[in-house]
Design an enzyme around this catalytic site. Structure first.
Site, mmCIF file in Angstrom:
data_model
loop_
_atom_site.group_PDB
_atom_site.id
_atom_site.type_symbol
_atom_site.label_atom_id
_atom_site.label_comp_id
_atom_site.label_asym_id
_atom_site.label_seq_id
_atom_site.Cartn_x
_atom_site.Cartn_y
_atom_site.Cartn_z
ATOM 1 C CB THR A 1 -3.377 4.347 2.341
ATOM 2 O OG1 THR A 1 -3.165 3.050 1.763
ATOM 3 C CG2 THR A 1 -4.174 5.208 1.369
ATOM 4 C CG HIS B 1 -1.842 1.656 8.104
ATOM 5 N ND1 HIS B 1 -2.541 0.963 7.127
ATOM 6 C CD2 HIS B 1 -1.093 0.727 8.742
ATOM 7 C CE1 HIS B 1 -2.243 -0.316 7.187
ATOM 8 N NE2 HIS B 1 -1.364 -0.495 8.157
ATOM 9 C CB SER C 1 -0.931 0.012 1.225
ATOM 10 O OG SER C 1 -1.910 -0.984 1.118
#
Length: 559
Positions: A195, A193, A131
């Site tokens: 993203t 996180h 990601s």
């Protein structure tokens, strides 16, 4: 619908009740479809559909389509983390079946968008990406390496010494800030996180969410953790909401909700530091940790918000505590963010991530993933309602897919969470039932020395059911296939065909006239419903008449 066996009795499940198959058909009522008298077990009579009219209507709509070439004053980027094509398909069926329909004919709100493309998600160094590198491609318009946040492909995982200014990438948030527009980030995952971090941070390792992790892994150099960067390097961001409180708090503090300790060892309370930064900017700011505090935010009198609703990720929608001491939904956070950001007359950029779609898939819990897609869809619907599509570009996409499949040859209307039915055309070689939804790998691999688990009688529709997988791994992996991009609003027609994923970053910059395309601003924001636009149209029409008369006079003079 799905057949199962309990205490030796064959049962048929649908959205309304569980009944023995011997029960008369007349006693089973559903509003949208019915069972034939000579039905096979679980088979429905498909609803009557005028397929020709359905296609003709779609064709006529396409023929009337026009392009919106306005400058995008606002951009909202929705990322359904892990929301590949199979996830979108399963979610639409699931949604329809929850509404009492067969399901396959259902359309998710973002599937109504006029422009659709496919995104090639491979990274600079990976066939199947993570990601961090995919979100960096979307945000910055540049493909990079595995685990890298906001740096180019000269930086590899964990290489702190490569974190140089020349290797840094500027995200769409940075470009909007440079243009004097407001910015925000909303996620159901931790704010630090991969993203969401890719929208504001630069890190050679997505795991460097807080300072202690760099020390614990003996990272050499002066690299800054992601939480630190959010507060100290990106204080211009006006709305930041998600989970991950412990990444912002020192290890001398205890979380009031779950008793967990803060993770920072540098002594910094980044929440307090954030408040100081906002006060220095003269912003009316609020820090909130639960739904009651969130609901008390008045967008009209609030300039900036930091919302940290969980010590780690926010709750799955199926588990979400909706009480005052719980947390807001993704839809509610999206609404609050837009109402705060849209006060800037120059415009805004907002990232909205449905982060827990991905987590549901990693755990092989398909129902949780699909429920997350539906709450994600609600957020998209709310954004459309609150914005003007003449000036707001909305893009819905995924960062990557998952090894998630829809298989067998089930009847139309068969419960998407249930057993594949019938098995006549592709029976399992072990003579055991299998679900329509399954995974290529993950924790759901439950073979024993005697073979695959027999799931006859198992409630495969429960919130916690773990789908079976082919290969045993602790956490299911991403998938490498293309993912969809849906777009509406200014310059959305540029979303077409099959594109490299980082193309999306360039479309956003071009549409908004920022970053690389900041000198390409020969477009203007228009509102066809405003008085000024109406006057402009009337004036243009009058001007055409005058030019026509002058042309006639000119012709008469020539002859």
């Amino acid at each position: 619908m799905v057949n199962s066996v309990k205490d030796g009795i064959i049962l048929l499940h649908n959205n309304f009740e569980t009944i023995p198959l011997s029960k008369p058909v007349s006693e089973l009522f559903t509003p949208n479809f019915s069972f034939p008298s000579n039905r096979q077990e679980g088979q429905i009579v498909p609803p009557e559909t005028d397929w020709d009219k359905l296609a003709t209507d779609s064709l006529n709509k396409a023929l009337k389509q026009t392009y919106n070439t306005n400058l995008a004053k606002n951009i909202i980027l929705f990322i359904g983390d892990g929301m590949g094509v199979s996830t979108v398909t399963a979610a639409r069926i699931y949604k329809g079946q929850k509404q009492g329909h067969p399901g396959e004919e259902t359309i998710l709100k973002f599937e109504e968008f006029p422009h659709v493309a496919l995104s090639k998600t491979y990274g600079n160094d990976r066939q199947v990406p993570d990601s961090a590198q995919t979100a960096t491609a979307l945000m910055s318009g540049y493909k990079t390496n595995f685990y890298i946040v906001g740096f180019n492909d000269k930086v590899t995982e964990g290489n702190c010494s490569a974190e140089t200014e020349e290797n840094k990438l500027k995200s769409i948030l940075h470009h909007f800030n440079d243009a004097g527009r407001s910015t925000g980030v909303v996620t159901t995952a931790r704010l630090t996180h991969a993203t969401p971090a890719s929208s504001y941070a630069n890190s050679a390792n997505r795991d460097w969410e807080y300072d202690a992790i760099l020390r614990e892994t003996n990272v050499a150099g002066n690299c800054k953790d992601i939480a630190y960067q959010l507060v100290y390097d990106n204080s211009y961001i006006q709305v930041a909401m998600g989970g991950g409180r412990t990444r912002f708090l020192p290890n001398t503090t205890t979380d009031t909700e779950d008793g967990s300790k803060g993770k920072r060892t540098d002594g910094l309370n980044l929440v307090s530091e954030w408040q100081k930064k906002q006060n220095e900017k003269g912003r009316r700011n609020q820090y909130v940790t639960n739904k009651l505090e969130f609901e008390r935010i008045d967008p009209a009198t609030t300039d900036s918000v930091l919302g940290l609703f969980e010590s780690s990720h926010m709750q799955y929608e199926v588990d979400r505590n909706k009480a005052n001491d719980g947390e807001p939904s993704l839809e509610e956070m999206t609404e609050k963010a837009i109402k705060i950001l849209k006060k800037n007359t120059k415009g805004f950029f907002l990232l909205v991530e449905g982060g827990r779609i991905d987590h549901g898939h990693h755990d092989n819990t398909a129902k949780r993933a699909l429920e997350e897609v539906l709450t994600f869809e609600n957020a998209v619907r709310k954004a459309i309602k609150l914005t003007n599509q003449e000036e707001t570009l909305i893009i819905v996409t995924a960062d990557h897919s998952h090894v998630f499949s829809i298989g067998g040859y089930p009847y139309r209307g068969n419960d998407i969470l249930g057993l594949a039915n019938p098995l006549l055309y592709e029976p399992s070689l072990d003579k055991l039932p299998y679900t329509t939804l399954s995974y290529g790998n993950g924790p759901g691999m439950n073979y024993t020395i005697v073979g695959r688990q027999n799931i006859t009688g198992v409630d495969t529709t429960s919130d916690n059911y773990v789908q079976q997988s082919a290969v045993p791994v602790a956490s299911e992996s991403h998938g490498g296939e293309d993912v969809p991009i849906f777009a509406m609003g200014p310059m959305s027609h540029l979303i077409h065909g099959v594109q490299e994923q980082h193309y999306v970053g360039h479309v956003m910059q071009f549409a908004a006239c920022v970053g690389k395309y900041s000198n390409n601003c020969d477009r203007k924001v228009t509102n066809p419903h405003s008085a000024s636009s109406a006057n402009e149209i009337q004036f243009s029409f009058l001007r055409m008449i005058i030019y026509g008369i002058l042309g006639v006079i000119h012709s008469m003079c020539l002859f």
